[in-house]
Write an enzyme that holds these catalytic residues in place. Sequence first.
Site, PDB file in Angstrom:
ATOM      1  CG  HIS A  79       6.839   1.163   9.443  1.00 13.57           C
ATOM      2  ND1 HIS A  79       7.490   0.826   8.284  1.00 13.57           N
ATOM      3  CD2 HIS A  79       6.335   0.016   9.946  1.00 13.57           C
ATOM      4  CE1 HIS A  79       7.411  -0.470   8.102  1.00 13.57           C
ATOM      5  NE2 HIS A  79       6.703  -0.992   9.082  1.00 13.57           N
ATOM      6  CG  ASP A 359       2.810  -4.746   7.041  1.00 13.26           C
ATOM      7  OD1 ASP A 359       3.229  -4.834   8.213  1.00 13.26           O
ATOM      8  OD2 ASP A 359       3.272  -5.421   6.103  1.00 13.26           O
TER       9      ASP A 359
END
EC number: 3.1.3.8
Length: 465
Positions: A79, A359
């Site tokens: 994102h 992540d």
Amino acid sequence: MPVLSRILLSTAVAALGASASPVSRSSCDSIEDGYTCFTDISHNWGMYSPYFSLASESTISPDIPSECEVTFVQSLTRHGARYPTAKKNTAYAALIKAIQTNATRLEGDYAFLKTYNYSWPAATLTPFGTNELYQAGIKFYERYECLGRDNVPFVRASSADRVVASGEAWNSGFQDTKFADWFADQSQAAPIVNVVLEEGDTFNNTLDHSLCTNFENSDLADDVQAEFAAIFVSKILTRVQAHLHGVTLTTTDIIYLMDMCAFDTVARTSDASELSPFCNLFTKSEWEEYNYYASLGKYYGYSNGNPLGPAQGIGFTNELIARLTGTPVQDETSTNHTLDSSAVTFPLNATLYADFSHDDGLEPIFAAMGLFNGTRPLSETKVESVEQTNGFSAAWTVPFAARMYVELMTCEGEEEQLVRVLVNDRVVPLYGCEHDGLGRCTLDDFVDGLSFARSNGNWASCFTS
Ligand SMILES: *[C@@H]1O[C@H](CO)[C@@H](O)[C@H](O)[C@H]1NC(C)=O
Ligand SMILES: *[C@@H]1O[C@H](CO)[C@@H](O)[C@H](O)[C@H]1NC(C)=O
Ligand SMILES: *[C@@H]1O[C@H](CO)[C@@H](O)[C@H](O)[C@H]1NC(C)=O
Ligand SMILES: *[C@@H]1O[C@H](CO)[C@@H](O)[C@H](O)[C@H]1NC(C)=O
Ligand SMILES: *[C@@H]1O[C@H](CO)[C@@H](O)[C@H](O)[C@H]1NC(C)=O
Ligand SMILES: *[C@@H]1O[C@H](CO)[C@@H](O)[C@H](O)[C@H]1NC(C)=O
């Protein structure tokens, strides 16, 4: 970047209701190919770095070789830039409030704190973060134009709002670019987020962790980071403390003030071209230490430095194998069999696949694919450069809007199809198979080399006591 994309960019920014004319425009280029402002600092914010292209750092040209045709792409994208999570919002706000209440004087570089107004939503994309993903969609279309013209990507996202919104922004960037392409099949539908994978410890989700119990209970990365923080923060603490008479700061508070530099920069303008005043409180070498601190967290948390880091990337790697080879998923780790056995939620006949994650979703997948198998365990006490870590750092692997492309190509003079992997435009030569000068392996060898994933790796260790 063609003129058209620039126009689309300004339209997108306008649509986001962002304010115009940021300061110091001249210090930045644009975010079309990644954020390029204040690079000494912003490329050293670990996973809070805005996306930046590593094309110029790639020892192998990231271009598609002229004698080859790409026939399949799997992209995996983090994102875009977001606001701090709810927990961090509370902690950062409390720290700033304490400084405002307790400090007897706030002068020079610290004067801005007097009136700094901390007020952010939690964890959603900033306008800049949405724009990063829109740009990523444009960039994907332009890179794989020949495929984008008559194929619709199959899209999945992990269920966090910011991840789903990232997929949607990427889809818009892709479709707006396709719409402007004379040679594209305009009768095709725009891409949508086809599947949302629920997050949480009761759901099998290959784009987010939480199922591997022993991993969730492990403190390894926190311990390594705490020890490194004790080393690098102490001299910063002494200096900052001297400027904040009346305030008692901890090591964690210094990390928070450094985090604020990144978060405030990606929140204040829609192109992140205005550096936050928090950034001026620290030096270039301190940013390098902060960046390394972030890398230690990812390496000993979600990557090869943690025995259970790669385990969580097995499920996705097995899905990748299924897509590359057009054969059903074989996995007994984190895949959802209901979803993966249906042609509606897991088709095997698509050409373009785009998945969206976090992540901490990307790192385990890179690790399970062995992309950083050439990296020696990171020093726990001394900053190592990306040359020393063979390309591993949080900022090089999982900045905001980070992306991996897995390309399958057919090439003149090659009988077999070749696989190549790029992480943020840097070709990562493959491990586990014999790669050629361009970092590629044949599809069969690549799949062979993924034996860790194909055998369900060490997933069982998630649950043994
Ligand atoms: C702080 O920001 C919020 C949101 O923008 C605003 O509603 C509020 O009035 C601001 N407070 C001050 C003291 O400026
Ligand atoms: C698998 O996916 C189905 C369909 O979305 C969902 O109903 C189910 O809860 C999921 N199961 C697990 C264990 O993730
Ligand atoms: C601020 O002052 C209050 C009251 O003296 C104290 O409890 C608090 O610990 C101080 N906070 C900091 C960060 O100095
Ligand atoms: C979820 O994963 C576990 C462990 O691999 C597996 O036993 C279970 O069948 C999976 N559930 C679904 C719905 O796929
Ligand atoms: C893939 O197969 C499904 C189900 O048979 C079909 O509806 C769809 O059009 C196919 N997609 C492509 C890109 O060929
Ligand atoms: C990467 O290293 C791990 C641990 O040695 C090994 O299990 C795995 O097979 C390697 N992966 C590749 C692709 O070489």
